[in-house]
Motif scaffolding. Structure first.
Motif, PDB file in Angstrom:
ATOM      1  N   ARG A 153       2.044   2.468  -2.792  1.00  0.00           N
ATOM      2  CA  ARG A 153       1.962   1.038  -2.480  1.00  0.00           C
ATOM      3  C   ARG A 153       1.255   0.814  -1.152  1.00  0.00           C
ATOM      4  O   ARG A 153       0.650  -0.242  -0.940  1.00  0.00           O
ATOM      5  CB  ARG A 153       3.368   0.421  -2.456  1.00  0.00           C
ATOM      6  CG  ARG A 153       4.045   0.384  -3.826  1.00  0.00           C
ATOM      7  CD  ARG A 153       5.267  -0.529  -3.831  1.00  0.00           C
ATOM      8  NE  ARG A 153       6.306  -0.051  -2.933  1.00  0.00           N
ATOM      9  CZ  ARG A 153       7.256   0.809  -3.283  1.00  0.00           C
ATOM     10  NH1 ARG A 153       7.283   1.310  -4.511  1.00  0.00           N
ATOM     11  NH2 ARG A 153       8.174   1.178  -2.412  1.00  0.00           N
ATOM     12  N   ALA A 154       1.315   1.808  -0.269  1.00  0.00           N
ATOM     13  CA  ALA A 154       0.650   1.689   1.037  1.00  0.00           C
ATOM     14  C   ALA A 154      -0.853   1.934   0.936  1.00  0.00           C
ATOM     15  O   ALA A 154      -1.586   1.691   1.894  1.00  0.00           O
ATOM     16  CB  ALA A 154       1.270   2.671   2.030  1.00  0.00           C
ATOM     17  N   GLY A 155      -1.309   2.438  -0.217  1.00  0.00           N
ATOM     18  CA  GLY A 155      -2.750   2.603  -0.397  1.00  0.00           C
ATOM     19  C   GLY A 155      -3.226   3.963  -0.853  1.00  0.00           C
ATOM     20  O   GLY A 155      -4.429   4.190  -0.966  1.00  0.00           O
ATOM     21  N   ALA A 156      -2.299   4.888  -1.121  1.00  0.00           N
ATOM     22  CA  ALA A 156      -2.706   6.206  -1.615  1.00  0.00           C
ATOM     23  C   ALA A 156      -3.288   6.091  -3.026  1.00  0.00           C
ATOM     24  O   ALA A 156      -2.983   5.156  -3.764  1.00  0.00           O
ATOM     25  CB  ALA A 156      -1.522   7.166  -1.617  1.00  0.00           C
ATOM     26  N   SER A 157      -4.137   7.052  -3.392  1.00  0.00           N
ATOM     27  CA  SER A 157      -4.829   7.012  -4.680  1.00  0.00           C
ATOM     28  C   SER A 157      -4.170   7.875  -5.753  1.00  0.00           C
ATOM     29  O   SER A 157      -4.669   7.977  -6.869  1.00  0.00           O
ATOM     30  CB  SER A 157      -6.276   7.475  -4.506  1.00  0.00           C
ATOM     31  OG  SER A 157      -6.980   6.593  -3.668  1.00  0.00           O
ATOM     32  N   GLY A 158      -3.062   8.496  -5.416  1.00  0.00           N
ATOM     33  CA  GLY A 158      -2.385   9.329  -6.389  1.00  0.00           C
ATOM     34  C   GLY A 158      -1.452  10.283  -5.685  1.00  0.00           C
ATOM     35  O   GLY A 158      -1.378  10.291  -4.464  1.00  0.00           O
ATOM     36  N   PHE A 159      -0.679  11.063  -6.470  1.00  0.00           N
ATOM     37  CA  PHE A 159       0.063  12.100  -5.804  1.00  0.00           C
ATOM     38  C   PHE A 159       0.128  13.379  -6.589  1.00  0.00           C
ATOM     39  O   PHE A 159      -0.130  13.426  -7.790  1.00  0.00           O
ATOM     40  CB  PHE A 159       1.419  11.633  -5.265  1.00  0.00           C
ATOM     41  CG  PHE A 159       2.491  11.290  -6.247  1.00  0.00           C
ATOM     42  CD1 PHE A 159       3.075  12.232  -7.054  1.00  0.00           C
ATOM     43  CD2 PHE A 159       2.984   9.997  -6.278  1.00  0.00           C
ATOM     44  CE1 PHE A 159       4.116  11.918  -7.888  1.00  0.00           C
ATOM     45  CE2 PHE A 159       4.031   9.654  -7.111  1.00  0.00           C
ATOM     46  CZ  PHE A 159       4.600  10.622  -7.921  1.00  0.00           C
ATOM     47  N   LEU A 160       0.430  14.422  -5.844  1.00  0.00           N
ATOM     48  CA  LEU A 160       0.304  15.783  -6.330  1.00  0.00           C
ATOM     49  C   LEU A 160       1.554  16.562  -5.950  1.00  0.00           C
ATOM     50  O   LEU A 160       2.022  16.460  -4.819  1.00  0.00           O
ATOM     51  CB  LEU A 160      -0.921  16.423  -5.681  1.00  0.00           C
ATOM     52  CG  LEU A 160      -1.386  17.786  -6.152  1.00  0.00           C
ATOM     53  CD1 LEU A 160      -1.979  17.686  -7.561  1.00  0.00           C
ATOM     54  CD2 LEU A 160      -2.451  18.323  -5.189  1.00  0.00           C
ATOM     55  N   LEU A 161       2.102  17.310  -6.906  1.00  0.00           N
ATOM     56  CA  LEU A 161       3.242  18.163  -6.595  1.00  0.00           C
ATOM     57  C   LEU A 161       2.790  19.357  -5.762  1.00  0.00           C
ATOM     58  O   LEU A 161       1.712  19.909  -5.983  1.00  0.00           O
ATOM     59  CB  LEU A 161       3.905  18.650  -7.877  1.00  0.00           C
ATOM     60  CG  LEU A 161       4.573  17.582  -8.748  1.00  0.00           C
ATOM     61  CD1 LEU A 161       5.153  18.219  -9.997  1.00  0.00           C
ATOM     62  CD2 LEU A 161       5.630  16.829  -7.982  1.00  0.00           C
ATOM     63  N   LYS A 162       3.626  19.757  -4.818  1.00  0.00           N
ATOM     64  CA  LYS A 162       3.259  20.866  -3.937  1.00  0.00           C
ATOM     65  C   LYS A 162       3.133  22.185  -4.689  1.00  0.00           C
ATOM     66  O   LYS A 162       2.472  23.110  -4.220  1.00  0.00           O
ATOM     67  CB  LYS A 162       4.275  20.998  -2.803  1.00  0.00           C
ATOM     68  CG  LYS A 162       4.165  19.897  -1.764  1.00  0.00           C
ATOM     69  CD  LYS A 162       5.027  20.199  -0.551  1.00  0.00           C
ATOM     70  CE  LYS A 162       4.833  19.143   0.516  1.00  0.00           C
ATOM     71  NZ  LYS A 162       5.615  19.430   1.737  1.00  0.00           N
TER      72      LYS A 162
END
Length: 219
Positions: free
Chosen positions: A98-107
């Motif tokens: 919501r702050a503006g990241a384009s995606g996320f990735l598991l470590k």
């Protein structure tokens, strides 16, 4: 020759940064240009190095990844941020989206997932699993707040509006192509035009805008 994707690694664990560096530096089209151990250093290194993509941990000392993401997106809108998290339904990670990241990735992502995610967000796509997209949609839905017109949406063609609603539903380009009887290359062109017209940074931002403004099939 196309310039490599320039990546900044941000994590308070040295071994995590080292592992990602070894994987990414082995790719001919990706270059790790710097590292940071907390959000404050991430902001200063972003200003100094101007990376294309940032791999950003969420929970760090000094400044967390959510705050850092929000500040970086505000000052460097062209930078794409991939959030690093241990759990794929981490509420902190959703806050960073919501702050503006384009995606996320598991470590613990596999090599191909890591490399693919970096290339995807650099190309303007989103790096999100389908169930993650659904959860994001639940979190950013308009709720009881009256929907307001989305600037630029009146410039969308009927086909672009169909594509926009499909993006908002979390569909991939291949799924949109199948449902709308289009080629994937045509869908990609429509997606690019939609993002430009509504002023979205990427697909994640488009999902958030669509649900905030009631631009979905379920509105």
């Amino acid at each position: 020759m196309t310039a490599p994707i320039r990546v900044l690694l941000v994590d308070d664990q040295h071994l995590i940064r080292l592992g990602f560096r070894l994987v990414l530096d082995a790719e001919p089209d990706i270059e790790v240009i710097g590292e940071a151990a907390d959000g404050r250093d991430a902001i200063s290194e972003t200003a100094r190095l101007d990376p294309d993509v940032i791999l950003m941990d969420v929970r760090m000392p000094v400044m967390d990844g959510i705050t850092a993401t929000e500040r970086i997106v505000a000052t460097h809108p062209g930078v794409r941020i991939l959030i690093l998290t241990t759990f794929d339904l981490d509420e902190y990670a959703f806050a960073a989206l919501r702050a503006g990241a384009s995606g996320f990735l598991l470590k613990d992502a596999q090599r191909a997932e890591l490399v693919g995610a970096v290339r995807a967000v650099h190309g303007g796509d989103a790096a999100l699993a389908p169930r993650v997209t659904r959860r994001l949609i639940e979190l950013v839905g308009p709720g009881a707040v009256p929907a307001t017109p989305l600037p630029g949406s009146d410039a969308l063609t009927d086909r672009e509006r169909d594509v926009f609603r499909a993006i908002a539903d979390g569909r991939t380009n291949s799924e949109i192509a199948r449902d709308l009887f289009l080629s994937e290359s045509t869908v990609k062109t429509h997606v690019g035009r939609v993002l430009t017209k509504i002023g979205a940074r990427d697909r994640v931002h488009a999902v958030i805008l669509a649900h905030r403004h009631g631009m979905t099939d379920t509105r």
